[in-house]
Motif scaffolding. Structure first.
Motif, PDB file in Angstrom:
ATOM      1  N   SER A 142      85.911   5.525  60.002  1.00  0.00           N
ATOM      2  CA  SER A 142      86.845   5.017  61.011  1.00  0.00           C
ATOM      3  C   SER A 142      86.166   4.017  61.936  1.00  0.00           C
ATOM      4  CB  SER A 142      87.422   6.185  61.824  1.00  0.00           C
ATOM      5  OG  SER A 142      88.183   7.049  61.003  1.00  0.00           O
ATOM      6  N   VAL A 143      84.924   4.318  62.333  1.00  0.00           N
ATOM      7  CA  VAL A 143      84.184   3.383  63.178  1.00  0.00           C
ATOM      8  C   VAL A 143      83.892   2.092  62.419  1.00  0.00           C
ATOM      9  CG1 VAL A 143      82.001   2.968  64.375  1.00  0.00           C
ATOM     10  CG2 VAL A 143      83.165   5.165  64.642  1.00  0.00           C
ATOM     11  N   VAL A 144      83.450   2.222  61.171  1.00  0.00           N
ATOM     12  CA  VAL A 144      83.136   1.040  60.363  1.00  0.00           C
ATOM     13  C   VAL A 144      84.375   0.157  60.205  1.00  0.00           C
ATOM     14  CG1 VAL A 144      82.506   0.237  58.053  1.00  0.00           C
ATOM     15  CG2 VAL A 144      81.210   2.084  59.122  1.00  0.00           C
ATOM     16  N   LEU A 145      85.516   0.772  59.878  1.00  0.00           N
ATOM     17  CA  LEU A 145      86.744  -0.007  59.721  1.00  0.00           C
ATOM     18  C   LEU A 145      87.136  -0.686  61.030  1.00  0.00           C
ATOM     19  CD1 LEU A 145      89.032   2.240  57.470  1.00  0.00           C
ATOM     20  CD2 LEU A 145      87.952   0.075  56.871  1.00  0.00           C
ATOM     21  N   GLY A 146      87.024   0.049  62.121  1.00  0.00           N
ATOM     22  CA  GLY A 146      87.384  -0.521  63.410  1.00  0.00           C
ATOM     23  C   GLY A 146      86.511  -1.702  63.773  1.00  0.00           C
ATOM     24  N   VAL A 147      85.203  -1.549  63.596  1.00  0.00           N
ATOM     25  CA  VAL A 147      84.266  -2.617  63.964  1.00  0.00           C
ATOM     26  C   VAL A 147      84.391  -3.809  63.015  1.00  0.00           C
ATOM     27  CG1 VAL A 147      81.822  -3.235  64.140  1.00  0.00           C
ATOM     28  CG2 VAL A 147      82.635  -1.065  65.098  1.00  0.00           C
ATOM     29  N   PHE A 148      84.376  -3.549  61.713  1.00  0.00           N
ATOM     30  CA  PHE A 148      84.399  -4.646  60.750  1.00  0.00           C
ATOM     31  C   PHE A 148      85.713  -5.412  60.791  1.00  0.00           C
ATOM     32  CE2 PHE A 148      80.512  -3.029  59.290  1.00  0.00           C
ATOM     33  CZ  PHE A 148      79.961  -3.910  58.370  1.00  0.00           C
ATOM     34  N   ASN A 149      86.816  -4.722  61.075  1.00  0.00           N
ATOM     35  CA  ASN A 149      88.102  -5.416  61.118  1.00  0.00           C
ATOM     36  C   ASN A 149      88.231  -6.327  62.327  1.00  0.00           C
ATOM     37  OD1 ASN A 149      90.350  -5.011  59.036  1.00  0.00           O
ATOM     38  ND2 ASN A 149      89.406  -2.987  59.143  1.00  0.00           N
ATOM     39  N   PRO A 152      86.026 -12.007  62.828  1.00  0.00           N
ATOM     40  CA  PRO A 152      86.993 -13.104  62.650  1.00  0.00           C
ATOM     41  C   PRO A 152      86.899 -13.756  61.275  1.00  0.00           C
ATOM     42  CG  PRO A 152      85.121 -13.882  63.916  1.00  0.00           C
ATOM     43  CD  PRO A 152      84.881 -12.406  63.676  1.00  0.00           C
ATOM     44  N   ILE A 153      86.910 -12.913  60.226  1.00  0.00           N
ATOM     45  CA  ILE A 153      86.847 -13.406  58.850  1.00  0.00           C
ATOM     46  C   ILE A 153      88.166 -13.056  58.162  1.00  0.00           C
ATOM     47  CG2 ILE A 153      85.635 -13.293  56.646  1.00  0.00           C
ATOM     48  CD1 ILE A 153      83.176 -12.278  58.165  1.00  0.00           C
ATOM     49  N   PRO A 154      88.955 -14.041  57.732  1.00  0.00           N
ATOM     50  CA  PRO A 154      90.200 -13.729  57.026  1.00  0.00           C
ATOM     51  C   PRO A 154      89.901 -12.889  55.785  1.00  0.00           C
ATOM     52  CG  PRO A 154      90.094 -16.058  57.598  1.00  0.00           C
ATOM     53  CD  PRO A 154      88.725 -15.480  57.855  1.00  0.00           C
ATOM     54  N   PRO A 155      90.717 -11.887  55.453  1.00  0.00           N
ATOM     55  CA  PRO A 155      91.984 -11.530  56.120  1.00  0.00           C
ATOM     56  C   PRO A 155      91.831 -10.391  57.125  1.00  0.00           C
ATOM     57  CG  PRO A 155      91.823 -10.383  54.032  1.00  0.00           C
ATOM     58  CD  PRO A 155      90.521 -11.134  54.201  1.00  0.00           C
ATOM     59  N   LEU A 156      90.646 -10.173  57.677  1.00  0.00           N
ATOM     60  CA  LEU A 156      90.444  -9.082  58.623  1.00  0.00           C
ATOM     61  C   LEU A 156      91.258  -9.316  59.895  1.00  0.00           C
ATOM     62  CD1 LEU A 156      86.591  -8.535  58.251  1.00  0.00           C
ATOM     63  CD2 LEU A 156      88.457  -7.375  57.069  1.00  0.00           C
ATOM     64  N   ASP A 157      91.532  -8.226  60.602  1.00  0.00           N
ATOM     65  CA  ASP A 157      92.416  -8.289  61.775  1.00  0.00           C
ATOM     66  C   ASP A 157      91.889  -9.225  62.854  1.00  0.00           C
ATOM     67  OD1 ASP A 157      94.085  -6.395  60.563  1.00  0.00           O
ATOM     68  OD2 ASP A 157      92.893  -4.744  61.365  1.00  0.00           O
ATOM     69  N   GLY A 158      90.565  -9.280  62.988  1.00  0.00           N
ATOM     70  CA  GLY A 158      89.990 -10.165  63.992  1.00  0.00           C
ATOM     71  C   GLY A 158      90.366 -11.613  63.772  1.00  0.00           C
ATOM     72  N   SER A 159      90.557 -12.001  62.504  1.00  0.00           N
ATOM     73  CA  SER A 159      90.936 -13.386  62.218  1.00  0.00           C
ATOM     74  C   SER A 159      92.363 -13.674  62.677  1.00  0.00           C
ATOM     75  CB  SER A 159      90.810 -13.677  60.715  1.00  0.00           C
ATOM     76  OG  SER A 159      91.787 -12.989  59.959  1.00  0.00           O
ATOM     77  N   HIS A 160      93.264 -12.681  62.558  1.00  0.00           N
ATOM     78  CA  HIS A 160      94.648 -12.868  63.006  1.00  0.00           C
ATOM     79  C   HIS A 160      94.715 -12.952  64.535  1.00  0.00           C
ATOM     80  CE1 HIS A 160      96.023 -12.336  58.947  1.00  0.00           C
ATOM     81  NE2 HIS A 160      95.528 -11.111  58.883  1.00  0.00           N
TER      82      HIS A 160
END
Length: 212
Positions: A142-149, A152-160
């Motif tokens: 859960s931590v890994v998914l939260g941090v990695f998402n 800002p790399i598409p299609p990760l959430d940070g990119s959106h």
């Protein structure tokens, strides 16, 4: 080899749970902002089969586990979202994109608390030991998914999120790298170029949540 398989299951099972909750959170957030696309597609369900991506949910994490990667990452099929349906496109895009990350961190907190409760009994019972390992694995994933998402790399959430904040011209140019986003992320993971996230962010967060 047997321990390797057990370790893989202890990570893949929590991963399927985590990515399912992540995607459902996106769908519910979109629905709350006026877009029923995910609901109409039957994706607001906790059944992981509806969200599985063969490569992202099984092959990629399997490769990372057996290659000895310190970071186990995966993803599910993105829930369909029609951002044009959102009542406030800019705010809605940010909230919908951040919803999955928020749920992952909430799950990490809950898993960490459960782990702290059952860990003292792990030495007395095989069941408690297995449960402790599963819960600990769920916290890590859960931590890994939260941090990695948040990257800002598409299609990760940070990119959106970043795309929603950029002016139109810059947004158009930024979104052009989306085609290569998964390849960029895979290369970064396989070459361990993101190890600094593990030591500087992920490990401290896991210790914090699990009381380590």
């Amino acid at each position: 080899m047997e321990e390797k398989i057990i370790q893989a299951l202890i990570l893949i099972i929590p991963l399927l749970m985590a990515v399912t909750l992540h995607e459902v959170a996106h769908g519910y957030a979109a629905w709350m902002f006026g877009d029923p696309t995910a609901k109409l597609a039957g994706r607001l369900t906790l059944n992981p089969v509806r969200h599985l991506d063969p490569f992202g949910s099984l092959i990629l994490p399997g490769l990372l586990i057996f290659s000895g990667s310190p970071a186990i990452f995966g993803y599910a099929k993105p829930v369909p979202v029609n951002f044009r349906n959102l009542r406030d496109p800019k705010l809605g895009t940010i909230v919908v994109s951040a919803a999955g990350v928020g749920v992952n961190f909430a799950c990490a907190l809950a898993a960490g608390l459960v782990y702290q409760i059952i860990a003292p009994f792990a030495g007395d019972s095989t069941i408690f030991l297995l449960a402790a390992r599963l819960v600990y694995g769920f916290c890590i994933i859960s931590v890994v998914l939260g941090v990695f998402n948040l990257l800002p790399i598409p299609p990760l959430d940070g990119s959106h999120i970043l795309s929603a904040l950029l002016p139109p011209g810059a947004r158009q140019k930024y979104e052009q790298i989306g085609t290569f986003g998964v390849l960029i992320l895979l290369v970064l993971l396989m070459t361990r170029s993101l190890d600094f996230l593990i030591t500087a962010v992920i490990s401290p967060l896991v210790r914090f949540f699990t009381g380590g």
